[in-house]
Design an enzyme around this catalytic site. Sequence first.
Site, PDB file in Angstrom:
ATOM      1  N   ASN A  16       0.862  -1.182   0.000  1.00  0.00           N
ATOM      2  CA  ASN A  16       0.000   0.000   0.000  1.00  0.00           C
ATOM      3  C   ASN A  16       0.897   1.230   0.000  1.00  0.00           C
ATOM      4  O   ASN A  16       1.521   1.536   1.009  1.00  0.00           O
ATOM      5  CB  ASN A  16      -0.897  -0.037   1.255  1.00  0.00           C
ATOM      6  CG  ASN A  16      -1.717   1.233   1.417  1.00  0.00           C
ATOM      7  OD1 ASN A  16      -1.796   2.058   0.511  1.00  0.00           O
ATOM      8  ND2 ASN A  16      -2.321   1.399   2.584  1.00  0.00           N
ATOM      9  N   TRP A  17       0.942   1.905  -1.132  1.00  0.00           N
ATOM     10  CA  TRP A  17       1.851   3.045  -1.269  1.00  0.00           C
ATOM     11  C   TRP A  17       1.311   4.314  -0.621  1.00  0.00           C
ATOM     12  O   TRP A  17       2.002   5.336  -0.612  1.00  0.00           O
ATOM     13  CB  TRP A  17       2.142   3.304  -2.748  1.00  0.00           C
ATOM     14  CG  TRP A  17       3.035   2.286  -3.384  1.00  0.00           C
ATOM     15  CD1 TRP A  17       3.753   1.305  -2.748  1.00  0.00           C
ATOM     16  CD2 TRP A  17       3.335   2.152  -4.783  1.00  0.00           C
ATOM     17  NE1 TRP A  17       4.470   0.571  -3.664  1.00  0.00           N
ATOM     18  CE2 TRP A  17       4.233   1.071  -4.919  1.00  0.00           C
ATOM     19  CE3 TRP A  17       2.936   2.832  -5.927  1.00  0.00           C
ATOM     20  CZ2 TRP A  17       4.734   0.666  -6.162  1.00  0.00           C
ATOM     21  CZ3 TRP A  17       3.429   2.430  -7.157  1.00  0.00           C
ATOM     22  CH2 TRP A  17       4.321   1.368  -7.271  1.00  0.00           C
ATOM     23  N   LYS A  18       0.069   4.290  -0.170  1.00  0.00           N
ATOM     24  CA  LYS A  18      -0.536   5.479   0.444  1.00  0.00           C
ATOM     25  C   LYS A  18      -0.335   6.682  -0.488  1.00  0.00           C
ATOM     26  O   LYS A  18      -0.364   6.508  -1.704  1.00  0.00           O
ATOM     27  CB  LYS A  18       0.033   5.683   1.844  1.00  0.00           C
ATOM     28  CG  LYS A  18      -0.085   4.396   2.686  1.00  0.00           C
ATOM     29  CD  LYS A  18       0.204   4.562   4.135  1.00  0.00           C
ATOM     30  CE  LYS A  18      -0.006   3.235   4.854  1.00  0.00           C
ATOM     31  NZ  LYS A  18       0.198   3.291   6.276  1.00  0.00           N
ATOM     32  N   HIS A  44      -9.352   1.561   5.403  1.00  0.00           N
ATOM     33  CA  HIS A  44      -8.036   1.670   6.048  1.00  0.00           C
ATOM     34  C   HIS A  44      -8.150   2.589   7.263  1.00  0.00           C
ATOM     35  O   HIS A  44      -8.922   3.551   7.251  1.00  0.00           O
ATOM     36  CB  HIS A  44      -7.019   2.222   5.045  1.00  0.00           C
ATOM     37  CG  HIS A  44      -5.616   2.126   5.547  1.00  0.00           C
ATOM     38  ND1 HIS A  44      -5.095   3.030   6.439  1.00  0.00           N
ATOM     39  CD2 HIS A  44      -4.654   1.198   5.324  1.00  0.00           C
ATOM     40  CE1 HIS A  44      -3.844   2.670   6.727  1.00  0.00           C
ATOM     41  NE2 HIS A  44      -3.558   1.559   6.064  1.00  0.00           N
ATOM     42  N   GLU A  98      -6.378   4.911   8.281  1.00  0.00           N
ATOM     43  CA  GLU A  98      -6.138   6.332   7.985  1.00  0.00           C
ATOM     44  C   GLU A  98      -7.401   6.981   7.417  1.00  0.00           C
ATOM     45  O   GLU A  98      -7.667   8.158   7.673  1.00  0.00           O
ATOM     46  CB  GLU A  98      -4.946   6.463   7.020  1.00  0.00           C
ATOM     47  CG  GLU A  98      -3.638   6.207   7.753  1.00  0.00           C
ATOM     48  CD  GLU A  98      -2.547   5.561   6.911  1.00  0.00           C
ATOM     49  OE1 GLU A  98      -2.628   5.596   5.675  1.00  0.00           O
ATOM     50  OE2 GLU A  98      -1.604   5.012   7.518  1.00  0.00           O
ATOM     51  N   GLU A 101      -5.146  -4.794  10.856  1.00  0.00           N
ATOM     52  CA  GLU A 101      -4.093  -3.794  11.021  1.00  0.00           C
ATOM     53  C   GLU A 101      -4.313  -3.076  12.351  1.00  0.00           C
ATOM     54  O   GLU A 101      -5.082  -2.097  12.415  1.00  0.00           O
ATOM     55  CB  GLU A 101      -4.141  -2.768   9.887  1.00  0.00           C
ATOM     56  CG  GLU A 101      -3.888  -3.339   8.511  1.00  0.00           C
ATOM     57  CD  GLU A 101      -3.293  -2.295   7.568  1.00  0.00           C
ATOM     58  OE1 GLU A 101      -2.194  -2.531   7.073  1.00  0.00           O
ATOM     59  OE2 GLU A 101      -3.915  -1.245   7.354  1.00  0.00           O
ATOM     60  N   GLY A 110       2.831   2.330  10.831  1.00  0.00           N
ATOM     61  CA  GLY A 110       3.798   3.416  10.657  1.00  0.00           C
ATOM     62  C   GLY A 110       4.577   3.768  11.912  1.00  0.00           C
ATOM     63  O   GLY A 110       5.207   4.818  11.977  1.00  0.00           O
ATOM     64  N   SER A 147       3.749  -2.092  10.303  1.00  0.00           N
ATOM     65  CA  SER A 147       5.205  -2.174  10.477  1.00  0.00           C
ATOM     66  C   SER A 147       5.792  -3.513  10.033  1.00  0.00           C
ATOM     67  O   SER A 147       6.709  -4.037  10.670  1.00  0.00           O
ATOM     68  CB  SER A 147       5.589  -1.852  11.928  1.00  0.00           C
ATOM     69  OG  SER A 147       5.219  -0.519  12.245  1.00  0.00           O
ATOM     70  N   GLY A 170       2.922  -1.110   4.262  1.00  0.00           N
ATOM     71  CA  GLY A 170       2.952   0.312   3.930  1.00  0.00           C
ATOM     72  C   GLY A 170       4.362   0.759   3.591  1.00  0.00           C
ATOM     73  O   GLY A 170       4.882   0.464   2.508  1.00  0.00           O
ATOM     74  N   GLY A 171       4.992   1.434   4.525  1.00  0.00           N
ATOM     75  CA  GLY A 171       6.303   2.048   4.306  1.00  0.00           C
ATOM     76  C   GLY A 171       7.329   1.150   3.630  1.00  0.00           C
ATOM     77  O   GLY A 171       8.038   1.579   2.711  1.00  0.00           O
TER      78      GLY A 171
HETATM   79  P1  13P Z   1       3.249   0.467   7.673  1.00  0.00           P
HETATM   80  O1  13P Z   1       3.699  -0.832   7.026  1.00  0.00           O
HETATM   81  O2  13P Z   1       3.972   1.666   7.146  1.00  0.00           O
HETATM   82  O3  13P Z   1       3.223   0.365   9.166  1.00  0.00           O
HETATM   83  O4  13P Z   1       1.728   0.689   7.209  1.00  0.00           O
HETATM   84  C1  13P Z   1       0.847  -0.371   7.341  1.00  0.00           C
HETATM   85  C2  13P Z   1      -0.373  -0.044   6.586  1.00  0.00           C
HETATM   86  O5  13P Z   1      -1.112   0.844   6.954  1.00  0.00           O
HETATM   87  C3  13P Z   1      -0.649  -0.796   5.358  1.00  0.00           C
HETATM   88  O6  13P Z   1      -1.910  -0.521   4.874  1.00  0.00           O
END
Ligand code: 13P
Length: 255
Positions: free
Chosen positions: A9-11, A95, A97, A167, A173, A213, A234-235
């Site tokens: 997920n590149w956000k 999600h 966020e 999640e 994050g 993470s 994510g990251g």
């Molecule tokens: P991180 O891997 O950056 O913690 O993010 C997880 C996430 O929200 C994937 O959708």
Amino acid sequence: MKLPFICGNWKMYKTVADAVKYVKEFRSLVKDITDVEIVLAPTFTALHAAFEAARNSNIAISAQDLYWEREGAFTGEVSAAMIREAGAEYVIVGHSERRTFFGETDTSVNRKALAAYAAGLTPIVCIGETLDQRERSETFDVLDRQIKAGLDGLTTEQMGLLVLAYEPVWAIGTGRNATPAQAAEAHAHIRQRLRQWFGAEAAAQCHVIYGGSVKPDNIRDLVTQPDVDGALVGGASLDLRGFFEIVSRSRPAAV
Ligand code: 13P
């Protein structure tokens, strides 16, 4: 056989040019990996270009959100059919966020999940508790509520296709991933509820993946837990070498 499902997920990162460059390089790295379902979720603007760059490869494309109406006067929104037309097969729904910053609720998650299926997309529905909720021992209650309301009305067949991402909000994050034991406990609970509410077959077919993470050095311990069918990353998915490591270490042969 159900393959591990790994989605990056590149956000709100990567331009169209960045996305195309990444996919072109990444597809040659993963070309021989047939035992992992590999998905990338770019922003809306990069969706179609990423799909074209991934054409005839083993990489599928996901959007990060959708709106449930088919079309209309909804400035700024994108429908499931539009996402499907752009080449995506999946769409992330609910999600944390979006729940935290954009007012997403279990009701809107439910409408979005149903709209995704109606347009031929598979939703990746996200659930998870906040730190406060975990500390108050409310984790299972929160998950139950999110599952019940968010997945209300899905057919057994739709449930079998579903990707459900656990999640924990406190792990997103933060660099503080759930321990393998914490992930296993939550996933076992989720699977049990799916069995209870949607039947054994759908519960077994559905992917329940972990997010929060995930990194190359913890993926193996997480993905080897019973009931953990993959990861939402994510990251660590922004770096293609790192994401390639995560995909490689998720392979059934590697675990
Ligand atoms: P991180 O891997 O950056 O913690 O993010 C997880 C996430 O929200 C994937 O959708």
